[in-house]
Design an enzyme around this catalytic site. Structure first.
Site: not given
Length: 325
Positions: A34, A117, A135
């Site tokens: 991520e 996020y 996102d």
DNA sequence: AAATCGTGGGG
DNA sequence: TCCCCAAGATT
């Protein structure tokens, strides 16, 4: 489960790309993916994901490393603050009595480099917490579903939380993002292939939603000197926010070479032979178009092996221009 | 809170 | 060649 959720999840299970982190349960690996994916396309993140894990297979290994090693593994991936923060994060976690990643959105959110996020993505994918990750893909998908031109983050988050499948939050978040990345794309979206087109209020004019954001790049000129001799190439550690923690070729903004040479002579107590121009390197950062005039000259002082230091792509271009890499 | 931080693929 | 912008965070 609503029909909307059912259709999108089924589509995701049938069409999702086989990405390396999708076969993983290790929260550290989910986290790394991520962070690497922040403002980065999947295709570019994959090789860095593999390389980084090979070098730092777990949080402990990362915490025990020097920052410079971490940046070396990150070299070329850009946005180097991510690597600095990831290193800080590993050390913060390692310093705790139970040295594991926290398992909730709220506590993940407190760690360096994890914003709304990324904390939501890790909490949902690695720990199954029902929080919506918003996102750029989700922003676009929801804006089109709702025909919103300029939604605020709060509006998007609220709608995303409503749509979220609480039973499968990790798959759900990835499904919305996958849809945005492969079907509901910024330009020329493939509406006929969209599994949830029947609920979409924006499909008549998808490219109107959301309204594009304005960006501008300012043109900047700079000079760089590659000093090279038998004892190596003169490289300096970069301070500050831009490329901080990496090494680089001596450089100064503007067109004048004199002040840069004077600083170097003063720093190293050595006069420098008049440099020769070896060309121009153009490099675009997010908000700058940089044009660097590159010079080179002999250097008898102590230097470095460029391959041994973490360097930005800009510095690598400059060194290549001077045939020093 | 607007500005800033890298890089590379694709149109 | 040039412009867009991508699984954002920080200050």
């Amino acid at each position: 489960m609503t029909p909307f959720q059912h259709d999108l999840l089924e589509w995701y299970r049938a069409h999702r790309r086989a990405l390396p982190w999708r076969a993983e349960r290790d929260p550290y690996r989910i986290l790394l993916s991520e962070v690497l994916l922040q403002q980065t396309r999947v295709g570019q993140a994959v090789p860095y994901y593999r390389r980084f894990l090979e070098r730092f297979p777990d949080l402990r290994a990362l915490a025990g490393a020097q920052l410079e090693e971490v940046l070396h593994a990150w070299q070329g991936a850009g946005y180097y603050a991510r690597a600095r923060n990831l290193h800080k994060l590993a050390q913060a976690v390692a310093a705790q009595p139970r040295p594991d990643l926290p398992a909730s959105y709220a506590r993940l959110r407190e760690l360096p480099g994890l914003g709304p996020y990324t904390a939501a993505a890790v909490a949902s994918i690695a720990f199954g917490e029902p929080v919506a990750a918003v996102d750029g893909n989700v922003r676009r998908v929801i804006s089109r579903l709702m025909a919103w031109e300029n939604p605020t983050l709060a509006q998007l988050q609220a709608r995303a939380d409503q749509l979220l499948s609480a039973e499968h939050p990790g798959d759900w978040n990835q499904a919305v993002m996958e849809l945005g990345a492969t079907v509901c794309t910024p330009r020329r979206p493939a509406c006929p292939a969209c599994p949830v087109a029947r609920w979409c209020q924006g499909k008549g004019a998808p490219e109107c939603y959301p309204a594009p954001k304005a960006r501008r790049q300012k043109a900047v000129t700079a000079v760089a000197v590659v000093l090279r001799g038998a004892r190596g190439v003169l490289l300096e550690p970069r301070r500050g926010r831009v490329l901080g923690g990496l090494w680089g070729v001596p450089m100064a903004e503007g067109e004048a070479l004199g002040p840069l040479l004077e600083r170097l002579a003063a720093d190293h107590g050595t006069p420098i032979a008049p440099p020769e121009p070896v060309g121009t390197v153009r490099h675009a950062f997010s908000h700058r178009k940089l044009e660097v005039r590159v010079y080179h000259s002999a250097w008898e002082g102590p230097g470095h092996d460029p391959a041994s230091k973490p360097l930005s792509q800009l510095d690598r271009k400059i060194l290549r221009q001077a045939q020093a890499l």
